[in-house]
Scaffold this active site. Sequence first.
Site, short mmCIF file in Angstrom:
data_model
loop_
_atom_site.label_atom_id
_atom_site.label_comp_id
_atom_site.label_asym_id
_atom_site.label_seq_id
_atom_site.Cartn_x
_atom_site.Cartn_y
_atom_site.Cartn_z
CB CYS A 85 42.37 42.17 46.73
SG CYS A 85 42.29 40.72 47.82
CB CYS A 228 46.64 39.51 53.17
SG CYS A 228 46.85 41.12 52.39
#
Length: 290
Positions: A85, A228
């Site tokens: 991530c 994101c």
Amino acid sequence: MVAFAKGHGTGNDFVIIADPDGELDLSPEQVAALCDRHFGIGADGLLRVVRSRALPEGAAALAEEPAAEWFMDYRNADGSIAEMCGNGVRVFAHYLLGSGLAELEHGATLPIGTRAGVRDVMRSETGYQVDLGRWRLAGGEPLARAHGLGVPRPGQGIDVGNPHVVVALASEEELDGLDLTRSPELAPAPEAGANVEFVVPADPLVQDGVGRVRMRVFERGVGETLSCGTGVAATALAVRYWAGSAAPDAWRVEVPGGVLGVRMFPAEDGEHVALSGPAQIVFQGEIDLA
């Protein structure tokens, strides 16, 4: 009771739990409950702060980089395990520094173990820059169906340690009209799933040597998020690929939660992609995991 912190990077938010010695065994149900926005703390995912030596996955990180003391055990909001991530790594590093668990001088790097390999973090003008490592084209051109789009659109598979499919749209109106409360469908469907990014280029695409695009994202195991990090990198890579050899290596990507920077650069093992942007800790507390 377990201490926690809440942090975010451009609105992509995380529950952070320090477990240096790997004593907590968080079940998917517990993670999902903590990330629930109505009955829990609320987040797009959970970051468990654990020493690499304290869990099996950390052995690979230490073999790659012996200085990678800390491992980011990242879980999606539904409790499923994710490889990486990009926003989470920056928030993870910010938490380590603010908690006194690590130090990072200007110009130095902080290696962090992840399931996608070790990621190096540096300070940047906007907060932190993380080297996401090598990237690759993947998955051909699956067709993406999304609510609000009249017909399926071809997507470009991009792997930046986790899987993405980037879909180009024709206008700002198409991007704004998407209904991402429901999951887009990919055909063929990737075996491990994928995050799906929908992107519109700015006009002009390149200004002062920097490419500019706007995107929205549906993250597997989460839903639509305000940002994101790896998806931002994948989007810039896909648009550069479509634009051809004259396209720049520096990009500015606008997401609902803010703006992030992407830079592609050569390395000994091939081209790497770096992501830069802010990270914040917004509050801390304690919660009963039971």
